[in-house]
Design a protein around this motif. Structure first.
Motif, PDB file in Angstrom:
ATOM      1  N   VAL A  10       0.853  -1.182   0.000  1.00 36.79           N
ATOM      2  CA  VAL A  10       0.000   0.000   0.000  1.00 36.79           C
ATOM      3  C   VAL A  10       0.887   1.229   0.000  1.00 36.79           C
ATOM      4  N   LEU A  11       0.627   2.149  -0.957  1.00 34.86           N
ATOM      5  CA  LEU A  11       1.420   3.360  -1.067  1.00 34.86           C
ATOM      6  C   LEU A  11       0.499   4.573  -1.034  1.00 34.86           C
ATOM      7  N   ASP A 257      10.732  -1.971 -22.941  1.00 39.65           N
ATOM      8  CA  ASP A 257      10.150  -2.863 -21.957  1.00 39.65           C
ATOM      9  C   ASP A 257       9.001  -3.699 -22.549  1.00 39.65           C
ATOM     10  N   SER A 258       8.730  -3.534 -23.836  1.00 38.54           N
ATOM     11  CA  SER A 258       7.778  -4.388 -24.521  1.00 38.54           C
ATOM     12  C   SER A 258       8.566  -5.517 -25.176  1.00 38.54           C
ATOM     13  N   ILE A 259       8.760  -6.596 -24.453  1.00 42.41           N
ATOM     14  CA  ILE A 259       9.696  -7.616 -24.865  1.00 42.41           C
ATOM     15  C   ILE A 259       9.040  -8.984 -24.843  1.00 42.41           C
ATOM     16  N   SER A 260       9.714  -9.949 -25.395  1.00 37.79           N
ATOM     17  CA  SER A 260       9.178 -11.294 -25.544  1.00 37.79           C
ATOM     18  C   SER A 260       8.897 -11.925 -24.193  1.00 37.79           C
ATOM     19  N   THR A 261       7.777 -12.667 -24.147  1.00 37.78           N
ATOM     20  CA  THR A 261       7.439 -13.352 -22.911  1.00 37.78           C
ATOM     21  C   THR A 261       8.372 -14.521 -22.639  1.00 37.78           C
ATOM     22  N   GLU A 262       9.235 -14.836 -23.602  1.00 40.40           N
ATOM     23  CA  GLU A 262      10.185 -15.920 -23.382  1.00 40.40           C
ATOM     24  C   GLU A 262      11.306 -15.492 -22.445  1.00 40.40           C
ATOM     25  N   ASN A 263      11.468 -14.168 -22.296  1.00 36.25           N
ATOM     26  CA  ASN A 263      12.490 -13.666 -21.385  1.00 36.25           C
ATOM     27  C   ASN A 263      12.023 -13.918 -19.950  1.00 36.25           C
ATOM     28  N   LEU A 264      12.843 -14.622 -19.175  1.00 35.99           N
ATOM     29  CA  LEU A 264      12.459 -15.008 -17.817  1.00 35.99           C
ATOM     30  C   LEU A 264      12.730 -13.921 -16.787  1.00 35.99           C
ATOM     31  N   ASN A 265      13.402 -12.820 -17.199  1.00 32.43           N
ATOM     32  CA  ASN A 265      13.790 -11.765 -16.263  1.00 32.43           C
ATOM     33  C   ASN A 265      12.665 -10.720 -16.179  1.00 32.43           C
ATOM     34  N   LEU A 266      11.416 -11.197 -15.938  1.00 35.17           N
ATOM     35  CA  LEU A 266      10.247 -10.331 -16.017  1.00 35.17           C
ATOM     36  C   LEU A 266       9.430 -10.385 -14.741  1.00 35.17           C
ATOM     37  N   GLY A 267       8.703  -9.279 -14.487  1.00 35.23           N
ATOM     38  CA  GLY A 267       7.770  -9.237 -13.371  1.00 35.23           C
ATOM     39  C   GLY A 267       6.459  -8.619 -13.807  1.00 35.23           C
ATOM     40  N   LYS A 268       5.498  -8.631 -12.926  1.00 43.44           N
ATOM     41  CA  LYS A 268       4.177  -8.098 -13.225  1.00 43.44           C
ATOM     42  C   LYS A 268       3.741  -7.163 -12.107  1.00 43.44           C
ATOM     43  N   VAL A 269       3.049  -6.080 -12.479  1.00 40.21           N
ATOM     44  CA  VAL A 269       2.545  -5.117 -11.502  1.00 40.21           C
ATOM     45  C   VAL A 269       1.071  -4.865 -11.763  1.00 40.21           C
ATOM     46  N   ASN A 270       0.277  -4.963 -10.722  1.00 39.69           N
ATOM     47  CA  ASN A 270      -1.136  -4.602 -10.771  1.00 39.69           C
ATOM     48  C   ASN A 270      -1.344  -3.344  -9.939  1.00 39.69           C
ATOM     49  N   LEU A 271      -1.797  -2.273 -10.582  1.00 39.62           N
ATOM     50  CA  LEU A 271      -2.119  -1.038  -9.869  1.00 39.62           C
ATOM     51  C   LEU A 271      -3.602  -1.069  -9.513  1.00 39.62           C
ATOM     52  N   ILE A 272      -3.901  -0.988  -8.226  1.00 41.11           N
ATOM     53  CA  ILE A 272      -5.272  -1.073  -7.739  1.00 41.11           C
ATOM     54  C   ILE A 272      -5.674   0.316  -7.230  1.00 41.11           C
ATOM     55  N   PHE A 273      -6.588   0.959  -7.938  1.00 44.84           N
ATOM     56  CA  PHE A 273      -6.954   2.336  -7.647  1.00 44.84           C
ATOM     57  C   PHE A 273      -8.208   2.406  -6.794  1.00 44.84           C
ATOM     58  N   LYS A 274      -8.212   3.366  -5.867  1.00 42.63           N
ATOM     59  CA  LYS A 274      -9.403   3.615  -5.071  1.00 42.63           C
ATOM     60  C   LYS A 274     -10.494   4.261  -5.932  1.00 42.63           C
ATOM     61  N   TRP A 355       7.946 -12.047 -10.029  1.00 40.77           N
ATOM     62  CA  TRP A 355       7.135 -11.574  -8.912  1.00 40.77           C
ATOM     63  C   TRP A 355       5.946 -10.806  -9.466  1.00 40.77           C
ATOM     64  N   GLU A 356       4.793 -11.007  -8.868  1.00 40.81           N
ATOM     65  CA  GLU A 356       3.603 -10.227  -9.174  1.00 40.81           C
ATOM     66  C   GLU A 356       3.311  -9.330  -7.976  1.00 40.81           C
ATOM     67  N   LEU A 357       3.322  -8.016  -8.220  1.00 40.80           N
ATOM     68  CA  LEU A 357       3.148  -7.048  -7.144  1.00 40.80           C
ATOM     69  C   LEU A 357       1.819  -6.341  -7.297  1.00 40.80           C
ATOM     70  N   ASN A 358       1.067  -6.267  -6.234  1.00 36.60           N
ATOM     71  CA  ASN A 358      -0.191  -5.533  -6.194  1.00 36.60           C
ATOM     72  C   ASN A 358       0.012  -4.244  -5.405  1.00 36.60           C
ATOM     73  N   PHE A 359      -0.205  -3.083  -6.057  1.00 39.14           N
ATOM     74  CA  PHE A 359      -0.023  -1.816  -5.380  1.00 39.14           C
ATOM     75  C   PHE A 359      -1.385  -1.113  -5.283  1.00 39.14           C
ATOM     76  N   ILE A 360      -1.789  -0.811  -4.068  1.00 34.25           N
ATOM     77  CA  ILE A 360      -3.009  -0.034  -3.851  1.00 34.25           C
ATOM     78  C   ILE A 360      -2.649   1.442  -3.888  1.00 34.25           C
ATOM     79  N   VAL A 361      -3.283   2.180  -4.800  1.00 37.40           N
ATOM     80  CA  VAL A 361      -2.949   3.587  -5.015  1.00 37.40           C
ATOM     81  C   VAL A 361      -4.075   4.451  -4.467  1.00 37.40           C
ATOM     82  N   ASP A 362      -3.730   5.324  -3.554  1.00 30.84           N
ATOM     83  CA  ASP A 362      -4.702   6.237  -2.939  1.00 30.84           C
ATOM     84  C   ASP A 362      -4.143   7.637  -3.014  1.00 30.84           C
TER      85      ASP A 362
END
Length: 363
Positions: A10-11, A257-274, A355-362
Motif C-alpha cells: 500500500v502506497l 520494456d515491450s519484450i518477448s514473454t520468453e524472457n524469464l527476467n520479467l515481473g508483473k505489476v497490478n495497480l489497484i486504484f481507489k 514476482w507479481e506485485l499488487n499496489f493499492i494507489v490512494d
C-alpha cells in the motif's frame, strides 16, 4: 503458464589559483567573517558605509551582492583591510524605521583556492526594531517533481495577481532570494503585511520573467509571523513548444520494456486504484522508468496491469485531466489559470523477476 510470487503493498501519495606548499593540506574552507562594523543586526542605523572583514585575503564578485528593499542602497564596493575585507559605500536616502537586508550570495572567495562563502546576510534597521517575519519553502518542477536550484523567488507588496503577467516582465521584486542546492529558500526579516510571492527559473539572472522560463502561479497572503510556500514551476501554456505536451496518445512511450514473454527476467505489476480515482474518469496515469514513460493510460477501472516488465525501479505519476482532453494542461499566468494537478507516488515500485506485485494507489 507463468508463475509469480504475489505481494500486496500500500502506497500513498572569478580569482587566481595558487599551488599550496608541498606537504601541507589543501585549503578547502571558505573565508570566515571575523568582524562587521557597524555590528550585524544594528538598530537606529545612520552610517554611510559598512565594513566586513575576513580571516584571509579574498576576491569579491560585486554582481552577487544584493540589497533589499532598496536595490540602489549600495553605491560602491571596495576591497579594504589589505585585501581581507570589503567596504560597502551606501547611498544617503535611507528610509525611516525600515529593516534592510544585504545578501552576499557566492560573492566572496579566498584568493588561493577559490573556496566560496555561499551566503551571508547583513541586516540593520533605521528604527528601534528589526522585522522578524519569515517565508520559506521549496522550488519544484511540477512535471517531474524534481527540486530546482538557483530559482529566483520574489515578493511584491500588496495583492498584484491581476497584473502579475505584466509586472514580472518589467519590474524587479521588492524582496528576492534564490533557492539553494537543495531547492530550498528562506526570507527573513520581513515586515508583516500583504504580499504576493512567486518564483521563476531566471536563467539569465535579469530578475524578470521571460517566455522561455518556467514560472509559478502567484500567491497572495497576509504575512504575520511565518509562512511556508512550495512553488511548483511550469512552462506557461501560451509558450509551450508543439509536441511537448503529456498525452496518452504521444509517441515518447519507451519501447524497450515491450519484450518477448520468453524472457524469464520479467515481473508483473497490478495497480489497484481507489474509487475516487477511477470513477471520475479524470486521471491519466504514467508508468515511468529512468525518466522515460513506459506506459500512458487513462484510469477508468479499479485495476490496471502491466505484464512482462523488466526488473528495475519504476515511478507512478497521475495527472488530473479535468477537461478530459488527454493532455496535461499547463497554467496560464495571464489568465490566472492554474496547471492541472500532478501527483507522484511517494515511494518507487521495485519490479523483480517472476514476482507479481499488487499496489493499492490512494490520494
Amino acid at each position: 503458464m507463468k508463475k509469480y510470487i504475489c505481494l500486496l503493498i500500500v502506497l500513498s501519495f572569478s580569482c587566481a589559483n595558487v599551488v599550496p606548499p608541498e606537504g601541507g593540506p589543501r585549503d578547502v574552507s571558505p573565508p570566515e567573517i571575523i568582524s562587521t562594523d557597524p555590528p550585524n543586526n544594528s538598530m537606529y542605523f545612520n552610517k554611510n558605509q559598512i565594513e566586513i572583514d575576513f580571516n584571509e585575503i579574498i576576491t569579491c564578485n560585486n554582481s552577487k551582492i544584493y540589497s533589499a528593499p532598496d536595490y540602489e542602497l549600495i553605491k560602491k564596493i571596495n576591497i579594504s583591510n589589505g585585501g581581507r575585507g570589503i567596504k560597502l559605500i551606501l547611498n544617503e536616502n535611507l528610509r525611516d524605521s525600515t529593516t534592510y537586508v544585504i545578501t552576499i550570495q557566492n560573492a566572496i572567495s579566498d584568493i588561493n583556492e577559490g573556496n566560496t562563502l555561499e551566503s551571508f546576510k547583513y541586516t540593520f534597521s533605521t528604527g528601534p526594531s528589526i522585522d522578524t517575519a519569515t517565508i520559506s519553502g521549496k522550488t519544484i518542477e511540477m512535471n517531474t517533481n524534481n527540486l530546482l536550484t538557483n530559482c529566483l523567488v520574489g515578493i511584491f507588496e500588496g495583492d498584484t495577481k491581476t497584473s502579475f503577467d505584466s509586472i514580472i516582465r518589467v519590474k524587479k521584486p521588492l524582496f528576492f532570494c534564490f533557492s539553494d542546492n537543495l531547492g530550498e529558500f528562506k526570507f527573513e526579516n520581513l515586515r508583516p503585511g500583504l504580499y504576493t510571492a512567486f518564483c521563476i527559473k531566471d536563467d539569465n539572472l535579469n530578475f524578470k520573467y521571460e517566455e522561455s522560463e518556467m514560472v509559478s502561479m502567484p500567491v497572495s497572503f497576509n504575512l504575520e509571523k511565518s509562512k511556508i510556500i512550495d512553488f511548483k514551476l511550469f512552462l506557461d501554456d501560451r509558450f509551450e513548444t508543439i509536441g511537448i505536451k503529456d498525452t496518452v496518445r504521444e509517441n515518447n512511450v519507451a519501447k524497450n520494456d515491450s519484450i518477448s514473454t520468453e524472457n524469464l527476467n520479467l515481473g508483473k505489476v497490478n495497480l489497484i486504484f481507489k474509487k475516487d480515482i477511477y470513477k471520475t474518469n479524470n486521471y491519466i496515469g504514467q508508468f515511468i522508468k529512468n525518466d522515460s514513460i513506459i506506459n500512458n493510460f487513462n484510469i477508468t477501472d479499479s485495476i490496471v496491469s502491466f505484464d512482462d516488465l523488466k526488473r528495475g525501479t519504476y515511478q507512478l505519476k497521475l495527472i488530473e485531466d479535468l477537461n478530459n482532453n488527454n493532455y496535461w494542461d499547463r497554467g496560464n499566468i495571464k489568465e490566472l489559470i492554474s496547471p492541472e494537478n500532478v501527483l507522484f507516488l511517494k515511494d518507487s515500485i521495485e519490479v523483480r523477476p517472476k514476482w507479481e506485485l499488487n499496489f493499492i494507489v490512494d490520494i
